[in-house]
Scaffold this active site. Sequence first.
Site, PDB file in Angstrom:
ATOM      1  N   ASP A 193      40.383  52.415  51.116  1.00 45.37           N
ATOM      2  CA  ASP A 193      39.847  51.766  49.923  1.00 45.37           C
ATOM      3  C   ASP A 193      41.048  51.610  49.017  1.00 45.37           C
ATOM      4  OD1 ASP A 193      38.855  51.359  47.285  1.00 45.37           O
ATOM      5  OD2 ASP A 193      36.886  51.923  48.050  1.00 45.37           O
ATOM      6  N   HIS A 194      41.569  50.390  48.941  1.00 46.52           N
ATOM      7  CA  HIS A 194      42.902  50.270  48.318  1.00 46.52           C
ATOM      8  C   HIS A 194      42.879  50.626  46.838  1.00 46.52           C
ATOM      9  CE1 HIS A 194      41.569  46.196  47.142  1.00 46.52           C
ATOM     10  NE2 HIS A 194      42.560  46.171  46.292  1.00 46.52           N
ATOM     11  N   GLU A 232      37.634  39.512  37.381  1.00 48.54           N
ATOM     12  CA  GLU A 232      38.569  38.655  38.108  1.00 48.54           C
ATOM     13  C   GLU A 232      38.421  37.244  37.589  1.00 48.54           C
ATOM     14  OE1 GLU A 232      38.392  38.989  42.353  1.00 48.54           O
ATOM     15  OE2 GLU A 232      38.394  41.166  42.287  1.00 48.54           O
ATOM     16  N   HIS A 257      35.084  50.207  45.901  1.00 48.28           N
ATOM     17  CA  HIS A 257      36.096  50.453  44.866  1.00 48.28           C
ATOM     18  C   HIS A 257      35.512  51.096  43.599  1.00 48.28           C
ATOM     19  CE1 HIS A 257      38.249  47.983  47.569  1.00 48.28           C
ATOM     20  NE2 HIS A 257      38.001  46.814  47.033  1.00 48.28           N
ATOM     21  N   LYS A 358      33.376  37.675  39.281  1.00 48.67           N
ATOM     22  CA  LYS A 358      34.367  36.634  39.582  1.00 48.67           C
ATOM     23  C   LYS A 358      34.285  35.606  38.453  1.00 48.67           C
ATOM     24  CE  LYS A 358      35.241  37.957  43.960  1.00 48.67           C
ATOM     25  NZ  LYS A 358      36.534  38.495  44.392  1.00 48.67           N
ATOM     26  N   LYS A 363      41.960  38.670  34.831  1.00 52.53           N
ATOM     27  CA  LYS A 363      41.933  39.730  35.832  1.00 52.53           C
ATOM     28  C   LYS A 363      42.306  41.040  35.163  1.00 52.53           C
ATOM     29  CE  LYS A 363      43.752  41.108  40.329  1.00 52.53           C
ATOM     30  NZ  LYS A 363      42.509  41.547  40.939  1.00 52.53           N
TER      31      LYS A 363
HETATM   32  C1  BG6 Z   1      38.785  43.274  47.747  1.00 44.14           C
HETATM   33  C2  BG6 Z   1      37.604  42.371  47.563  1.00 44.14           C
HETATM   34  O1  BG6 Z   1      38.408  44.470  48.360  1.00 44.14           O
HETATM   35  O2  BG6 Z   1      39.363  43.569  46.479  1.00 44.14           O
HETATM   36  C3  BG6 Z   1      37.984  41.098  46.814  1.00 44.14           C
HETATM   37  O3  BG6 Z   1      37.085  42.021  48.833  1.00 44.14           O
HETATM   38  C4  BG6 Z   1      38.685  41.445  45.524  1.00 44.14           C
HETATM   39  O4  BG6 Z   1      36.841  40.295  46.548  1.00 44.14           O
HETATM   40  C5  BG6 Z   1      39.818  42.428  45.781  1.00 44.14           C
HETATM   41  O5  BG6 Z   1      39.175  40.250  44.942  1.00 44.14           O
HETATM   42  C6  BG6 Z   1      40.420  42.891  44.476  1.00 44.14           C
HETATM   43  O6  BG6 Z   1      41.543  43.674  44.708  1.00 44.14           O
HETATM   44  P1  BG6 Z   1      42.667  43.803  43.605  1.00 44.14           P
HETATM   45  O7  BG6 Z   1      43.572  44.842  44.121  1.00 44.14           O
HETATM   46  O8  BG6 Z   1      43.306  42.447  43.493  1.00 44.14           O
HETATM   47  O9  BG6 Z   1      41.973  44.167  42.346  1.00 44.14           O
END
Ligand code: BG6
Length: 509
Positions: A193-194, A232, A257, A358, A363
């Site tokens: 989960d980044h 976003e 997330h 979105k 962002k």
């Molecule tokens: C992803 C989602 O996991 O995370 C995307 O599938 C989203 O929809 C993205 O835009 C957002 O990641 P970050 O790191 O740009 O906030």
Amino acid sequence: MNPFREDLVSRSTPEPCTVVIFGATGDLTHRKLIPALYNLAVDGELPTGVKIIGFARREKSDAEFRAGLVDVNRKVSRSGHDEQIWSSFIESVSYHQSEFSDADGYRRLAEKLAAIDAVRGGAGNRLFYIASAPEFFDEILINLKNAGLNRAANGCWARVIVEKPFGTDLATARHLNEVVNATFEERDTYRIDHYLGKETAQNLMVLRFANAIFEPLWNSKHISHVQITCSENLGMEGGRGGYYDTAGALRDMVQNHLLQLLSLVAMEPPTDLSADGVRDEKVKVIRSLRQWDTPEKVAANVIRAQYTAGHVDGVPVPGYREEDRVNPESKTEAYVAVRLLIDTWRWSGVPFYIRMGKRLPKKSTEISIHFKEAPCVLFNASCGGTPGGNVLVIRIQPDEGISLRMVSKIPGNSLRLEPVKMDFHYATSFGKASPEAYERLLLDAIAGDATLFARRDEVEEAWRFIDQIEHAWHQSSNPPPMAEFVAGTWGPKEADDLLMQDGNQWRRL
Ligand code: BG6
């Protein structure tokens, strides 16, 4: 015991290994994974001898694969693009063409890995990164097992990173977990989960547990509510609508997330910083969420919305249903706001509000902790009402940092009050940009530290909660309505009303 003891905080030294990326021709590999590995090489953190194999279906030579990577790296690499470092880095990258279902492709992969090990001198460590489309996850895992690649011999390790989406509901996540657990050991499984790799998310535990001033206040006695916002400005560019329209904001971002961020904010102090010590506490938070298990409760606590045509940054943008690859009749939400209640002693009665959308004005991701107001018997008259409570803002991105809103006297001879901000910016305080989330997570997986990865029970508990909302929206006879907002604005009025009912309002970002 002090959980920040040196030996517990530092992970073991990352060892040489071969990283095999499934789905190597995809966007994630080009835009995130290769640049992350390259930046680790630039910083001297990638262990010497690491080899990278891109596994994908398209016919390509090594040279063609490498040529496709360099253009993207030039554009997106955090530390810029140094031709000299790149040319030695790219030497370690090769391409392996195979269908994901072709057993022979995995047999050939095993041979290639053995040949690399022989040259490197025996270190047979393997990290498999499954970044393909989700419909291939099962067969990749099973084929790895059938080729004997799920276990390493001679004291070496074989680990697997599984990308999101980890299932589309509880049943599919459970199924995937069964396949994962039948192929790799749980301790070798890294569900990525980044958001957990983002610098400020990692700093949450440090902020809370290494500073004595916050923890005594971190409870329902002093906190009025918490907001987590992920906005976003992009919509469905680059063909993304095809996937997104099958997922929606709740499944795409909240299940993973945002619930992960919530659990870091709300968890109890772990007994140590081991992967299980931390994850044991995080999962308790998700397990303690009050369940929105009827359409009425969902209607009262969850707002979903789609955007209509509008302007973002002055540029006209289409409405959600007019976006590329989105069904013109779509019932998928591109915005969601949820009121959550955590039924624990610490958080009883404190609402946590989460919103994600979105095509909002910009962002930005942040967590704000809103403290209760001081008993303002003294100063109300000096500020034409109450001076407002303290707010601690944790900016996850961009401009990572932390700020604290306080009330202060305006200089002068009269007693007038105004809120001011104490601000900490990572970039200026530490003089360098934070690494990308994928850099930290790849390095952790190579080093065998699963703390910042989701455990099986966390993923399933999160789906259990989300499924009930999805059920109310899509399967009940009286589904809560879909709200609308104009693209480029801060979401629907209904989401403002959700907070207003509790006497709160969304923070302006
Ligand atoms: C992803 C989602 O996991 O995370 C995307 O599938 C989203 O929809 C993205 O835009 C957002 O990641 P970050 O790191 O740009 O906030």
